[in-house]
Write an enzyme that holds these catalytic residues in place. Sequence first.
Site, mmCIF file in Angstrom:
data_model
loop_
_atom_site.group_PDB
_atom_site.id
_atom_site.type_symbol
_atom_site.label_atom_id
_atom_site.label_comp_id
_atom_site.label_asym_id
_atom_site.label_seq_id
_atom_site.Cartn_x
_atom_site.Cartn_y
_atom_site.Cartn_z
ATOM 1 N N ARG A 30 66.780 94.984 13.734
ATOM 2 C CA ARG A 30 66.273 95.151 15.102
ATOM 3 C C ARG A 30 67.443 95.415 16.040
ATOM 4 O O ARG A 30 68.496 94.820 15.879
ATOM 5 C CB ARG A 30 65.564 93.866 15.545
ATOM 6 C CG ARG A 30 64.119 93.830 15.205
ATOM 7 C CD ARG A 30 63.497 92.493 15.431
ATOM 8 N NE ARG A 30 63.730 91.898 16.749
ATOM 9 C CZ ARG A 30 63.090 90.815 17.202
ATOM 10 N NH1 ARG A 30 62.196 90.212 16.431
ATOM 11 N NH2 ARG A 30 63.340 90.315 18.383
ATOM 12 N N ARG A 59 69.467 89.168 9.725
ATOM 13 C CA ARG A 59 68.045 89.504 9.586
ATOM 14 C C ARG A 59 67.841 90.997 9.357
ATOM 15 O O ARG A 59 68.394 91.842 10.053
ATOM 16 C CB ARG A 59 67.288 89.063 10.840
ATOM 17 C CG ARG A 59 65.813 89.457 10.806
ATOM 18 C CD ARG A 59 64.980 88.577 11.658
ATOM 19 N NE ARG A 59 65.197 88.784 13.095
ATOM 20 C CZ ARG A 59 64.525 88.124 14.031
ATOM 21 N NH1 ARG A 59 63.609 87.231 13.692
ATOM 22 N NH2 ARG A 59 64.777 88.345 15.312
ATOM 23 N N ARG A 66 69.393 86.050 24.778
ATOM 24 C CA ARG A 66 68.038 85.598 24.418
ATOM 25 C C ARG A 66 67.998 84.081 24.275
ATOM 26 O O ARG A 66 67.027 83.434 24.652
ATOM 27 C CB ARG A 66 67.583 86.253 23.099
ATOM 28 C CG ARG A 66 67.199 87.714 23.293
ATOM 29 C CD ARG A 66 67.319 88.503 22.019
ATOM 30 N NE ARG A 66 66.317 88.206 21.031
ATOM 31 C CZ ARG A 66 66.434 88.500 19.735
ATOM 32 N NH1 ARG A 66 67.527 89.082 19.290
ATOM 33 N NH2 ARG A 66 65.475 88.214 18.903
ATOM 34 N N ARG A 92 56.040 82.262 27.009
ATOM 35 C CA ARG A 92 57.496 82.089 26.992
ATOM 36 C C ARG A 92 57.996 81.408 28.242
ATOM 37 O O ARG A 92 59.182 81.126 28.345
ATOM 38 C CB ARG A 92 58.149 83.465 26.881
ATOM 39 C CG ARG A 92 58.626 83.769 25.456
ATOM 40 C CD ARG A 92 59.316 85.089 25.492
ATOM 41 N NE ARG A 92 60.292 85.307 24.483
ATOM 42 C CZ ARG A 92 60.040 85.799 23.271
ATOM 43 N NH1 ARG A 92 58.808 86.008 22.879
ATOM 44 N NH2 ARG A 92 61.021 86.043 22.440
ATOM 45 N N LYS A 103 59.599 82.023 13.535
ATOM 46 C CA LYS A 103 58.189 81.951 13.946
ATOM 47 C C LYS A 103 57.386 83.123 13.402
ATOM 48 O O LYS A 103 56.211 82.957 13.080
ATOM 49 C CB LYS A 103 58.009 81.751 15.453
ATOM 50 C CG LYS A 103 58.659 82.746 16.349
ATOM 51 C CD LYS A 103 58.555 82.304 17.814
ATOM 52 C CE LYS A 103 59.470 83.095 18.706
ATOM 53 N NZ LYS A 103 59.369 84.542 18.643
#
Length: 219
Positions: free
Chosen positions: A163, A128, A174, A89, A14
């Site tokens: 991250r 990532r 998550r 969320r 996203k």
Amino acid sequence: MKNIIFIAPPAAGKGTQSALVEEAYHLPHISTGDILREASLAQNELGSYLLNVLSSGGLVKDDIIYDLLKKRLSQPDCQNGYVLDGFPRTVEQAKQYEEILRKLNQELGYVIVLDVDEKSLEKRITGRRICENCEAVYNINDSKQAPKQESICDLCQGRLYQRNDDNIESFHYRYQTYLEKTHPLLDYYREKGVLYIINGDRDASEIFKDIKKIIGEGD
Ligand code: AMP
């Protein structure tokens, strides 16, 4: 231009799609995750609270989110539309957001869901890497998205970092949080007639083509 909300599980892309929309349609990209990561660096009570919650993968308290969001959405650059990445969320946040919209005299706009399965997400999360300078996103587990030189941004030569919530443990938490708290938003927005679901397990440029079909080519 109508506002856009991106809903997706962690690492579904996203942020990448929001940045593409920002560039092509000149809409500000508002990532609650980015705003919170920045606020977590402050040497105060809020900073240490955020640092804790972000690294655990849980959700930050609603009042903090509404405060940060109201401030950001009242800025002049949001008057002609914006892209929301990471908010709402939960159904509760979605309801509060409608109150915020009413006060700002804004409409809901499009809600776009990027659908990616859990196994692909796991691979994306661990690979990532993000440029600390220009925030370009890479993936070392995918040859098409890997940087040309290890740990160096292709675009600005900045250093790439990972991250601290991009690890398997935090991912599972998550992802569960997404299924339990965020996924119910799909029914919520489907009933409002604003929901679009697209296959997020493809090249970013292919996904972006579908997004353009939904939101139009712009002004
Ligand atoms: P993201 O960059 O969207 O993956 O968000 C990173 C983290 O920021 C999440 O795991 C949450 O801890 C927090 N966060 C971001 N947006 C929200 C939100 N709308 N409500 C609560 N917590 C959030």
